[in-house]
Every structure is written in C-alpha cells, then in structure tokens.
Design a protein around this motif. Structure first.
Motif, PDB file in Angstrom:
ATOM      1  N   ARG A 312      -4.366  -3.258   7.009  1.00 12.60           N
ATOM      2  CA  ARG A 312      -4.218  -2.511   5.750  1.00 12.60           C
ATOM      3  C   ARG A 312      -5.585  -2.128   5.188  1.00 12.60           C
ATOM      4  O   ARG A 312      -5.765  -1.015   4.673  1.00 12.60           O
ATOM      5  CB  ARG A 312      -3.438  -3.358   4.730  1.00 12.60           C
ATOM      6  CG  ARG A 312      -1.945  -3.434   5.008  1.00 12.60           C
ATOM      7  CD  ARG A 312      -1.184  -3.931   3.775  1.00 12.60           C
ATOM      8  NE  ARG A 312      -1.537  -5.315   3.486  1.00 12.60           N
ATOM      9  CZ  ARG A 312      -0.882  -6.377   3.959  1.00 12.60           C
ATOM     10  NH1 ARG A 312       0.162  -6.188   4.759  1.00 12.60           N
ATOM     11  NH2 ARG A 312      -1.265  -7.589   3.648  1.00 12.60           N
ATOM     12  N   LYS A 313      -6.547  -3.046   5.315  1.00  9.91           N
ATOM     13  CA  LYS A 313      -7.888  -2.744   4.801  1.00  9.91           C
ATOM     14  C   LYS A 313      -8.521  -1.589   5.566  1.00  9.91           C
ATOM     15  O   LYS A 313      -9.106  -0.659   4.974  1.00  9.91           O
ATOM     16  CB  LYS A 313      -8.748  -3.992   4.914  1.00  9.91           C
ATOM     17  CG  LYS A 313     -10.126  -3.855   4.300  1.00  9.91           C
ATOM     18  CD  LYS A 313     -10.864  -5.177   4.368  1.00  9.91           C
ATOM     19  CE  LYS A 313     -12.256  -5.054   3.766  1.00  9.91           C
ATOM     20  NZ  LYS A 313     -12.997  -6.337   3.834  1.00  9.91           N
ATOM     21  N   ILE A 314      -8.378  -1.607   6.931  1.00 14.19           N
ATOM     22  CA  ILE A 314      -8.958  -0.537   7.761  1.00 14.19           C
ATOM     23  C   ILE A 314      -8.288   0.808   7.463  1.00 14.19           C
ATOM     24  O   ILE A 314      -8.942   1.863   7.341  1.00 14.19           O
ATOM     25  CB  ILE A 314      -8.836  -0.901   9.237  1.00 14.19           C
ATOM     26  CG1 ILE A 314      -9.736  -2.108   9.548  1.00 14.19           C
ATOM     27  CG2 ILE A 314      -9.217   0.264  10.138  1.00 14.19           C
ATOM     28  CD1 ILE A 314      -9.523  -2.680  10.928  1.00 14.19           C
ATOM     29  N   ILE A 315      -6.963   0.765   7.350  1.00 20.21           N
ATOM     30  CA  ILE A 315      -6.225   2.014   7.068  1.00 20.21           C
ATOM     31  C   ILE A 315      -6.623   2.570   5.704  1.00 20.21           C
ATOM     32  O   ILE A 315      -6.818   3.791   5.521  1.00 20.21           O
ATOM     33  CB  ILE A 315      -4.711   1.761   7.143  1.00 20.21           C
ATOM     34  CG1 ILE A 315      -4.314   1.470   8.600  1.00 20.21           C
ATOM     35  CG2 ILE A 315      -3.921   2.955   6.606  1.00 20.21           C
ATOM     36  CD1 ILE A 315      -2.881   1.012   8.749  1.00 20.21           C
ATOM     37  N   GLY A 316      -6.802   1.694   4.676  1.00 16.45           N
ATOM     38  CA  GLY A 316      -7.212   2.151   3.338  1.00 16.45           C
ATOM     39  C   GLY A 316      -8.597   2.788   3.373  1.00 16.45           C
ATOM     40  O   GLY A 316      -8.833   3.837   2.741  1.00 16.45           O
ATOM     41  N   GLU A 317      -9.528   2.167   4.134  1.00 15.30           N
ATOM     42  CA  GLU A 317     -10.870   2.718   4.243  1.00 15.30           C
ATOM     43  C   GLU A 317     -10.847   4.075   4.921  1.00 15.30           C
ATOM     44  O   GLU A 317     -11.548   5.025   4.510  1.00 15.30           O
ATOM     45  CB  GLU A 317     -11.744   1.733   5.033  1.00 15.30           C
ATOM     46  CG  GLU A 317     -13.202   2.114   5.125  1.00 15.30           C
ATOM     47  CD  GLU A 317     -13.933   2.048   3.804  1.00 15.30           C
ATOM     48  OE1 GLU A 317     -14.974   2.690   3.650  1.00 15.30           O
ATOM     49  OE2 GLU A 317     -13.419   1.336   2.883  1.00 15.30           O
ATOM     50  N   ASN A 318     -10.012   4.201   5.987  1.00 16.56           N
ATOM     51  CA  ASN A 318      -9.899   5.488   6.682  1.00 16.56           C
ATOM     52  C   ASN A 318      -9.332   6.576   5.779  1.00 16.56           C
ATOM     53  O   ASN A 318      -9.774   7.744   5.807  1.00 16.56           O
ATOM     54  CB  ASN A 318      -9.043   5.348   7.930  1.00 16.56           C
ATOM     55  CG  ASN A 318      -9.737   4.529   9.021  1.00 16.56           C
ATOM     56  OD1 ASN A 318     -10.956   4.461   9.059  1.00 16.56           O
ATOM     57  ND2 ASN A 318      -8.956   3.908   9.896  1.00 16.56           N
ATOM     58  N   LEU A 319      -8.363   6.225   4.981  1.00 17.79           N
ATOM     59  CA  LEU A 319      -7.775   7.199   4.060  1.00 17.79           C
ATOM     60  C   LEU A 319      -8.816   7.650   3.012  1.00 17.79           C
ATOM     61  O   LEU A 319      -8.872   8.834   2.643  1.00 17.79           O
ATOM     62  CB  LEU A 319      -6.552   6.586   3.364  1.00 17.79           C
ATOM     63  CG  LEU A 319      -5.328   6.361   4.254  1.00 17.79           C
ATOM     64  CD1 LEU A 319      -4.227   5.631   3.474  1.00 17.79           C
ATOM     65  CD2 LEU A 319      -4.786   7.713   4.766  1.00 17.79           C
ATOM     66  N   ARG A 320      -9.652   6.705   2.544  1.00 16.27           N
ATOM     67  CA  ARG A 320     -10.674   7.062   1.559  1.00 16.27           C
ATOM     68  C   ARG A 320     -11.699   8.023   2.159  1.00 16.27           C
ATOM     69  O   ARG A 320     -12.067   9.052   1.555  1.00 16.27           O
ATOM     70  CB  ARG A 320     -11.374   5.796   1.049  1.00 16.27           C
ATOM     71  CG  ARG A 320     -12.384   6.046  -0.072  1.00 16.27           C
ATOM     72  CD  ARG A 320     -13.035   4.742  -0.481  1.00 16.27           C
ATOM     73  NE  ARG A 320     -13.812   4.167   0.612  1.00 16.27           N
ATOM     74  CZ  ARG A 320     -15.024   4.600   0.963  1.00 16.27           C
ATOM     75  NH1 ARG A 320     -15.596   5.602   0.310  1.00 16.27           N
ATOM     76  NH2 ARG A 320     -15.662   4.027   1.956  1.00 16.27           N
TER      77      ARG A 320
END
Length: 632
Positions: A312-320
């Motif tokens: 979830r952390k990696i996906i959130g960073e990618n979305l940002r």
C-alpha cells in the motif's frame, strides 16, 4: 401397577445397571408387591410360573440366578438384579438376618470311613462251570460284561480257584464318583434279589445263580485268587479319603487358577498403563503440534500484514509521483500555448520560438517516457504483489497438507499402539474383533517378512562363517608347509625364517650371563641356560598378574616374583629381560602346553611375518637362484 411405554420397551446390555437401579427404586416406593405373608414372597416379574410362593432365601436365589443367566434378555436380567438388590439391602436388613446364597456341597455317604477296594471293583461268584475252559475265557468275559452292561463296567476278569474248582469274576468300574455309583448300584441289585455277600455266606444258599457284592476290606485281605487279584490291582481307600483328596485337588486347582487370573490381571494392568502412557505421549505431541501450528500461523499473518502495508505504501507513492508528472505535463502544455499566443501577438523571432518549442517538446517527451516507465513499474509491482500472494497461498496450502499428513501419521501410530494393546488384551481375554485383527495380521505379516529376511541374513552369515573356517584351515595348512620348508632351507643370515616362540634365546642369554660370570666357564653357562629354559616350560610357574586396561583384562609380568628377582640379582637385568621375553611368548602362544611353537618370523624387523611377506621372500629367493643358475 403402572408401567410407562419407555419401561415396556426392550433395553440394551449397557442399560442394565441403570434399569436395575430404577427397578430397585420402584420396589422401595411400593409400586410393586413382593411380600404376601409373614414368610411368603413372590417374584413380581414371573407371574406365569407354576411356583408362586418362595421364602426370602429362595426368592433371592431365584433373582440372582435369573440375573446371571447369559441367555436371558437384558430387561429380564435387569429387573431380577434390581429385585435381588432390594431383597439384600432392604428386606434382609428389616428382618435383621443376613441372606446368603448356599453353595452346593456333594453329599458324603454315611459309611465314608468304610474301606473299599479302589479302583472300585465288584465280585461275582458261582459262575457256571462251563466257563473254566481256557479257550472260552475271553468270550466268557465279554459275555459277562455284556450281562452287566447297565452298570458300565470297564473290565471283567474271570478267576479260578484250584482247590474247590469254582469260578469267580472281578468286575472293575471307573475311578471317579460315577464309577462308585455304578458299583453301588451293582451291589444293590444283588442285595434286592437276595444274592448278596451275606446270602452267599449262608450254608443253605442256592447254587444255581450268580452272587455279587462290592469289594471291601475283608475281601482285599482274604486268601485265594480273589484277595490276590485285589491286592495286585487295587488299594484300600475310604470314601472320606477320596473326598478329602478331591477337596485338596480342587483347592490346588483353585489356587492355580487364582494365580493365573492374578498374573493375567497384572499383565492387563501393565498393558493398560502402557496404553495410557502412549495416549498421554500422543496427547502431549498433539498439543505441541497445535502450539507450533498456532505460532506459525501468527508469523504468516504478521508477514502478510507487513507485505500488505509495504504494498500500500509503494502504491501510494507511485500514485503521488504519477500525479506530479501529470501536473508538470499540463503546466508545460499551458506554457506552450502561452508561447504560441505571444508569438502570434508580438512577432517574436521564429528561430527562438522554434527553439523553445523543441525544448518544450523534448521535456514533454521525457515526461511521457517517465510516465510510461512509471506505468511499467506499477504493472511489475502489481505482478510482484500477485505472485507474492500466490506463493503465500501455496505455502499455506502446503503447510495445511503437511499438518493433515502429520495428524494422520499420529492418528495411525495411535491406532497401531491401541490395536497392539487390544491384541495383547484379546490374547488374555479371548475376544475376537475380525476387522481390527485383519489390520494386525498385516502388521504381523510385515514382521514375519522382516523375520524371514533376518533368517536369510543369518543363513548367509552361517555360510560365510563356514567359508571363513575353510579358508582359515587352508591358510593354516599352507602356514605349516611354509614353516616346514623354511626350517629346511633357512640359514643364519635369512631375513625370513622360523622362530620357536617361548624358547629361550640362548645366544642373547649367554651374552648377558658372560657379563656377570667368567667368560671361560662354559660348563656353568650351559647349565644356567638349560636351567632357565626348563623353568620357562614349568606349568606351575606362572609369574603373571591381571590388570584392567580400557575396560579389558590384560596379563602382565609380576615384577615382584621371587624367581625373577633372584635371576635379576644373580645374572643381571639383561638376562632377566631375555627370560621375561620368552615367558611372554610362551604365555601368548602356548600357555597350557608350555612348550615352544614354531612361527614365521621377520628377523630384520624382529616381528611376526605375514603370509604375504613369506611368499614375496620365497619368490625373490627363487628368482635369485634362477639367475645364478642361468649365469652359471
């Protein structure tokens, strides 16, 4: 009397105890009547029997017998056992007299101390004179035996009195009590017809029919063929003696059976204890397995939670980052549009405008490439997360399968132990359970196969032992031939030769003695050498002691031996060492015979020579002699 539908239905053997208690409670409550008078009682569960009235002891005997009958229905046994409990605990206590079931005792005859001939024998006299011919004796005995067949005689023997030319017969009956009853019936038959012993003793007795009686003390001690036959084939015993012997034998058997039952119960208790121990071990193993599985599941869940949080952390960073790139691209497009508007309005130099457009286009391309790379990275991340999930699910499934297999294995081991325990119990109890016995038979067949393999291995081992013995015999024969040949051909300088083990080394002994005695005294030296060679061969001289070396017994020279101490003082330590060496060799090679034995010896290394060394030495000598003959 009221009966419910549940009570009217049949019950199983497992419900007998409960139904017995229920029946006893109903009798105590007065719902069923047992007592019909001061000393008259009736069974409420057998209304159709001819005998209705009992006394209290007989009714208890009836209830106990019906309750113990194996062929009765469970309900009949339960009701009568409840009646017996009610009679013993309630009615007997109210009357103040304890009830006892009287055991059967056989009736002993009144004349129990009267001496009879045993085995039981009957005497028949006044036989017809035509039975005296020898050629008809066997047929006559069979005919007489058939005549008294209703008394079941075992043997009939016809005797002849030479003095008065009369015939009589001895009839032998069985040894046990049924034989005594037959013999008594035999005697009673003649008494009733007035043809007994008393009637035969009368002077005016009839001489036209048979007389018979049971052989007793006076017949046993009487002169003539009857007394002689009775003394040769029987002994005097009273009925009381036989009764006491029977009671002693019964007591002995009862005590023997009691010991056997006690041993069986002890074995069953041991098996039960072992079974309980195995069950406790298995229970502890299952608890340990459950604990390990629970800890493993907690670790797996913790790893899954950590992986999900990381994903979830990696996906959130990618979305940002994706959002920032999108904003930058929009900003560049806006600036391009502004530049185009400015170029249209202010006639800016076309070269600068084109350069700015190319720069903006290049930056836009880089942004698009970064966006594409970001999408590919997002795709790879999703694939990695999916692969991790699949691997986690596969690991959990494999773990579950392993847990199921482990549980099945433990269950099977428990069943095997239980079945083995039941097999041991069934061997003592005589029970049969076909289904489980088939499984135990398979295990027994496996054990039998292992036993067969072990027998094959033992057979092969025996064959190898026999071959080894033959090889050793052949090697021993070859060794004897080598010793014989080397004794003939060996010289003073031979490297390989024959040494007599246990024989005194005269050369070394004489050299040692010369240091302590006069060198020119040859006669004294020869006597000393002969003396100590004889001492070594003496069976009575054994200067050894046993010590323990690494757990094994070992014999060594006893240094404080008087002869050895005297030898060392007289001739010195070197002579002492030569004698000790000969003693050690004698004790090793021939301690019982006490004479030297020949042995193959390597004189260069001063040690025992192997068969291979001897063979190589002989081949070398043969080649040397062959070359010498060739050159010659």
């Amino acid at each position: 009397m009221d009966h419910s539908s549940a009570e009217e239905s049949d019950i199983s053997d497992s419900d007998i105890v409960e139904y017995k208690e229920m029946t006893c409670a109903r009798l105590r409550a007065g719902k069923m009547k047992v007592k019909y008078g001061e000393k008259t009682f009736r069974c409420p569960f057998c209304p159709g029997k001819k005998k209705q009235d009992y006394n209290l002891k007989d009714l208890l005997q009836h209830a106990t017998g019906m309750g113990a009958a194996p062929k009765r229905e469970a309900k009949v046994k339960a009701t009568h056992l409840g009646l017996a409990m009610y009679l013993e605990k309630d009615l007997a206590s109210s009357l103040g007299k304890p009830l006892e079931i009287v055991a059967y005792k056989p009736k002993i005859p009144k004349n129990e101390e009267e001496k009879f001939v045993w085995p039981w024998m009957g005497i028949v006299v006044n036989l017809p004179s035509e039975l005296k011919f020898e050629e008809f004796s066997r047929e006559s005995e069979d005919r007489l035996r058939a005549q008294f067949s209703r008394f079941r005689p075992l043997q009939v023997t016809i005797l002849a009195n030479v003095k008065d030319q009369t015939l009589c017969a001895i009839i032998k009956f069985a040894k046990h009590w049924s034989g005594f009853n037959d013999a008594s019936s035999f005697e009673k038959h003649f008494k009733v017809e007035k043809y007994g012993k008393v009637d035969w003793s009368k002077r005016n007795c009839r001489k036209d029919d048979l007389y018979g009686w049971l052989a007793r003390f006076d017949d046993y001690n009487s002169p003539g063929p009857i007394g002689e036959h009775l003394r040769n084939n029987g002994v005097l015993r009273s009925v009381g003696d036989l009764e006491r012997e029977g009671l002693q034998e019964t007591d002995r058997r009862v005590s023997c059976y009691a010991r056997q039952i006690e041993e069986t119960n002890k074995q069953m208790r041991e098996l039960e204890l072992k079974n309980n121990q195995n069950a406790m071990k298995l229970e502890r193993m299952m608890e340990e397995k459950d604990r390990l599985v629970e800890e493993h599941n907690k670790k797996i869940l913790k790893m899954q939670n950590a992986a999900c949080q990381s994903s979830r952390k990696i996906i959130g960073e990618n979305l940002r980052l994706h959002e920032e790139l999108e904003n930058r691209r929009k900003e560049i497009e806006r600036r391009c549009k502004q530049l185009e508007d400015l170029a249209t309005k202010s006639n800016i130099d076309g070269a600068k405008l084109e350069a700015a457009k190319e720069k903006n286009a290049k930056e836009n391309g880089l942004l698009n490439l970064a966006t594409q790379k970001q999408k590919e990275a997002d795709k790879e991340l999703l694939q990695l997360v999916q692969k991790q999930k699949e691997e986690t699910d596969a690991a959990l499934k494999k773990l579950t399968d392993l847990e199921m297999q482990l549980a099945s294995k433990h269950k099977l081991e428990l069943e095997i132990e239980q079945l083995r325990g039941k097999l041991e119990v069934m061997k003592h109890m005589g029970a049969e359970e076909d289904t489980k016995l088939k499984e135990l038979d398979k295990l027994r067949e496996t054990l039998e196969e292992k036993d067969a393999e072990m027998e094959d291995i033992d057979s092969l081992n025996q064959t190898l032992i026999i071959k080894e013995r033959r090889t050793n015999d052949e090697l021993e024969d070859a060794k004897k031939e080598l010793i014989s040949g080397l004794q003939k051909m060996s010289g003073a300088r031979s490297v390989i030769g024959v040494k007599r083990m246990g024989e005194l080394d005269q050369k070394a002994f004489l050299a040692a003695c010369k240091e302590k005695t006069a060198k020119d005294d040859g006669k004294k030296l020869a006597l000393l050498c002969s003396k100590w060679d004889g001492e070594i061969k003496q069976p009575g001289w054994h200067p050894f002691k046993i010590i323990n070396v690494d757990g094994q017994a070992k014999e060594i020279i006893q240094e404080d031996d008087e002869k050895l101490q005297a030898l060392k003082a007289e001739l010195g330590e070197k002579a002492h060492d030569v004698v000790v060496k000969a003693l050690l060799e004698m004790n090793e090679y021939n301690p019982s015979g006490r004479y030297p034995l020949p042995e193959l010896w390597n004189f260069n290394d001063d040690q025992k020579a192997s068969m291979g060394e001897v063979a190589a030495y002989l081949v070398k000598q043969w080649k040397t002699h062959k070359k010498k003959r060739t050159y010659a």
